[in-house]
Design a protein around this motif. Structure first.
Motif, PDB file in Angstrom:
ATOM      1  N   GLN A  54      30.593  24.395  29.502  1.00  0.00           N
ATOM      2  CA  GLN A  54      30.631  25.677  30.220  1.00  0.00           C
ATOM      3  C   GLN A  54      30.014  25.516  31.605  1.00  0.00           C
ATOM      4  OE1 GLN A  54      27.860  25.969  27.681  1.00  0.00           O
ATOM      5  NE2 GLN A  54      29.421  25.437  26.176  1.00  0.00           N
ATOM      6  N   ILE A  55      30.469  26.362  32.493  1.00  0.00           N
ATOM      7  CA  ILE A  55      29.866  26.479  33.816  1.00  0.00           C
ATOM      8  C   ILE A  55      29.608  27.955  34.057  1.00  0.00           C
ATOM      9  CG2 ILE A  55      32.123  26.608  34.953  1.00  0.00           C
ATOM     10  CD1 ILE A  55      30.832  25.195  37.372  1.00  0.00           C
ATOM     11  N   SER A  56      28.505  28.272  34.711  1.00  0.00           N
ATOM     12  CA  SER A  56      28.211  29.676  34.994  1.00  0.00           C
ATOM     13  C   SER A  56      27.407  29.780  36.281  1.00  0.00           C
ATOM     14  CB  SER A  56      27.429  30.327  33.841  1.00  0.00           C
ATOM     15  OG  SER A  56      26.122  29.782  33.747  1.00  0.00           O
ATOM     16  N   ALA A  57      27.456  30.970  36.873  1.00  0.00           N
ATOM     17  CA  ALA A  57      26.659  31.270  38.057  1.00  0.00           C
ATOM     18  C   ALA A  57      26.248  32.731  37.977  1.00  0.00           C
ATOM     19  CB  ALA A  57      27.447  31.013  39.341  1.00  0.00           C
ATOM     20  N   ARG A  58      25.044  33.022  38.390  1.00  0.00           N
ATOM     21  CA  ARG A  58      24.550  34.407  38.327  1.00  0.00           C
ATOM     22  C   ARG A  58      25.482  35.359  39.066  1.00  0.00           C
ATOM     23  NH1 ARG A  58      19.154  35.073  36.495  1.00  0.00           N
ATOM     24  NH2 ARG A  58      17.866  33.189  36.694  1.00  0.00           N
ATOM     25  N   GLY A  59      25.668  36.545  38.489  1.00  0.00           N
ATOM     26  CA  GLY A  59      26.431  37.585  39.148  1.00  0.00           C
ATOM     27  C   GLY A  59      25.550  38.373  40.103  1.00  0.00           C
ATOM     28  N   ASP A  60      26.160  39.314  40.788  1.00  0.00           N
ATOM     29  CA  ASP A  60      25.406  40.142  41.735  1.00  0.00           C
ATOM     30  C   ASP A  60      24.441  41.083  41.028  1.00  0.00           C
ATOM     31  OD1 ASP A  60      26.693  39.006  43.925  1.00  0.00           O
ATOM     32  OD2 ASP A  60      28.329  40.472  43.870  1.00  0.00           O
ATOM     33  N   ALA A  61      24.854  41.613  39.873  1.00  0.00           N
ATOM     34  CA  ALA A  61      23.991  42.518  39.117  1.00  0.00           C
ATOM     35  C   ALA A  61      23.039  41.724  38.230  1.00  0.00           C
ATOM     36  CB  ALA A  61      24.839  43.464  38.261  1.00  0.00           C
ATOM     37  N   PHE A  65      26.518  37.028  34.636  1.00  0.00           N
ATOM     38  CA  PHE A  65      26.921  35.756  35.223  1.00  0.00           C
ATOM     39  C   PHE A  65      28.413  35.545  35.087  1.00  0.00           C
ATOM     40  CE2 PHE A  65      25.194  34.692  30.976  1.00  0.00           C
ATOM     41  CZ  PHE A  65      26.227  33.952  30.391  1.00  0.00           C
ATOM     42  N   LEU A  66      28.936  34.763  36.011  1.00  0.00           N
ATOM     43  CA  LEU A  66      30.328  34.348  36.001  1.00  0.00           C
ATOM     44  C   LEU A  66      30.465  33.108  35.138  1.00  0.00           C
ATOM     45  CD1 LEU A  66      31.011  34.630  39.828  1.00  0.00           C
ATOM     46  CD2 LEU A  66      32.142  36.030  38.084  1.00  0.00           C
ATOM     47  N   THR A  67      31.555  33.033  34.371  1.00  0.00           N
ATOM     48  CA  THR A  67      31.807  31.843  33.570  1.00  0.00           C
ATOM     49  C   THR A  67      33.296  31.747  33.279  1.00  0.00           C
ATOM     50  OG1 THR A  67      31.078  30.568  31.641  1.00  0.00           O
ATOM     51  CG2 THR A  67      31.480  32.934  31.315  1.00  0.00           C
ATOM     52  N   GLN A  68      33.707  30.649  32.661  1.00  0.00           N
ATOM     53  CA  GLN A  68      35.131  30.488  32.396  1.00  0.00           C
ATOM     54  C   GLN A  68      35.532  31.140  31.074  1.00  0.00           C
ATOM     55  OE1 GLN A  68      32.965  28.090  31.644  1.00  0.00           O
ATOM     56  NE2 GLN A  68      33.847  26.455  30.417  1.00  0.00           N
ATOM     57  N   ARG A  69      36.815  31.401  30.953  1.00  0.00           N
ATOM     58  CA  ARG A  69      37.372  32.030  29.754  1.00  0.00           C
ATOM     59  C   ARG A  69      37.548  30.984  28.651  1.00  0.00           C
ATOM     60  NH1 ARG A  69      43.388  33.716  30.409  1.00  0.00           N
ATOM     61  NH2 ARG A  69      42.514  34.858  32.179  1.00  0.00           N
ATOM     62  N   ASN A  81      40.699  33.612  37.250  1.00  0.00           N
ATOM     63  CA  ASN A  81      40.605  33.785  35.791  1.00  0.00           C
ATOM     64  C   ASN A  81      39.187  33.628  35.243  1.00  0.00           C
ATOM     65  OD1 ASN A  81      40.193  30.961  35.479  1.00  0.00           O
ATOM     66  ND2 ASN A  81      42.391  30.584  35.211  1.00  0.00           N
ATOM     67  N   LEU A  82      38.200  33.564  36.130  1.00  0.00           N
ATOM     68  CA  LEU A  82      36.810  33.558  35.681  1.00  0.00           C
ATOM     69  C   LEU A  82      36.412  34.932  35.162  1.00  0.00           C
ATOM     70  CD1 LEU A  82      35.293  31.511  38.607  1.00  0.00           C
ATOM     71  CD2 LEU A  82      35.256  30.796  36.216  1.00  0.00           C
ATOM     72  N   LEU A  83      35.438  34.960  34.271  1.00  0.00           N
ATOM     73  CA  LEU A  83      34.942  36.201  33.695  1.00  0.00           C
ATOM     74  C   LEU A  83      33.558  36.530  34.245  1.00  0.00           C
ATOM     75  CD1 LEU A  83      35.659  35.483  29.902  1.00  0.00           C
ATOM     76  CD2 LEU A  83      37.186  36.606  31.554  1.00  0.00           C
ATOM     77  N   LEU A  84      33.276  37.812  34.344  1.00  0.00           N
ATOM     78  CA  LEU A  84      31.912  38.275  34.578  1.00  0.00           C
ATOM     79  C   LEU A  84      31.409  38.848  33.263  1.00  0.00           C
ATOM     80  CD1 LEU A  84      29.615  38.811  36.665  1.00  0.00           C
ATOM     81  CD2 LEU A  84      30.551  41.144  36.876  1.00  0.00           C
ATOM     82  N   VAL A  85      30.285  38.320  32.764  1.00  0.00           N
ATOM     83  CA  VAL A  85      29.755  38.755  31.470  1.00  0.00           C
ATOM     84  C   VAL A  85      28.295  39.159  31.620  1.00  0.00           C
ATOM     85  CG1 VAL A  85      31.344  37.227  30.240  1.00  0.00           C
ATOM     86  CG2 VAL A  85      29.033  36.425  30.762  1.00  0.00           C
TER      87      VAL A  85
END
Length: 259
Positions: A54-61, A65-69, A81-85
């Motif tokens: 997995q790869i992720s990066a912090r979201g604005d809120a 974080f953003l990550t792949q599906r 096609n990245l997700l914000l979770v």
């Protein structure tokens, strides 16, 4: 007439850092684009292992974080096609679901406010080294960014989909930027996506070098003072940006559909 031949090493290093800050060209990409390009770059370097990783990066809120599906390989990730979770892996933006193993990302982000990107993969040489239950040995200049900055988790906690695994992995990582997970793979973290991308490339190279060196003889250690100097020099923010720019340009040549 030359004006630098009598300067000391530290003066030359400081001058070079200043020049890198002002003269290195930088292409501006969004975080989504950086994540997609990182996935493609790592795929090309052997970090693909089916749907693992997995790869992720912090979201604005906060606590997002953003990550792949789940269901897409690293070579299929695009900026669209990245997700914000959220911390519980509920999808806030995008279609599909996150990998349940992303749960330990939430634990790392909670434990490390300085971390803004996490990359976890099972590349071939890292995976092979992990089977030996030995720590990563940094004894070559190219991989100096990992010197005294890679933890080791010897006891495999099993599939990392529970909160227990999140607690174990985040505690074992401590204040380091990387960790070798026995019988598993690697995890790197960065203050930026660029830093994490650079470290992910390096840890697989480091594992490959270590396996080659171990097959030939005993690995000699680096002098600690010089190793720390090389760590700080090669891990400066501008160097990480320059490394990423190269990886991203190369990825775009191979995968123009990424962004």
């Amino acid at each position: 007439m030359t004006s630098t031949m009598n300067l000391g090493k530290q003066e030359l290093m400081d001058s070079a850092q200043a020049s890198m800050r002002s003269k290195l060209a930088v292409q501006d990409w969004t975080d989504r684009e950086k994540l997609a390009l990182t996935c493609r770059a790592l795929y090309d370097e052997g970090h693909n292992s089916g749907l693992a990783g997995q790869i992720s990066a912090r979201g604005d809120a906060p606590a997002t974080f953003l990550t792949q599906r789940l269901g897409l390989g690293f070579d299929e990730i695009t900026s669209d096609n990245l997700l914000l979770v959220d911390e519980d892996l509920n999808v806030l933006e995008g279609d599909g679901m996150a990998n349940p193993a992303n749960r330990f990302h939430s634990w790392v982000y909670r434990a490390r406010p300085d971390v803004n990107c996490i990359i976890h993969t099972h590349p071939l040489h890292v995976a092979a080294l992990s089977m030996l239950e030995v720590p990563l040995v940094v004894s070559q200049m190219d991989i100096a960014p990992l010197y005294d900055d890679c933890a080791f988790l010897k006891d495999w906690p099993g599939v990392p989909v529970g909160n227990e695994e999140g607690e174990i992995i985040s505690a074992a990582l401590g204040d380091k930027r990387a960790i070798l997970l026995a019988h598993h793979g690697q995890l790197v973290v960065g203050a930026t996506i660029e830093e994490a991308c650079s470290l992910a490339h390096l840890i697989e190279r480091a594992a490959r070098l270590q396996l080659l060196a171990m097959s030939a003889g005993e690995i000699a250690p680096l002098p600690p003072r010089l190793a720390r100097e090389a760590h700080d020099w090669t891990l400066s923010p501008r160097r990480s940006v320059a490394n990423f720019q190269y990886y991203a340009r190369r990825a775009l040549r191979h995968h123009p559909d990424a962004i």
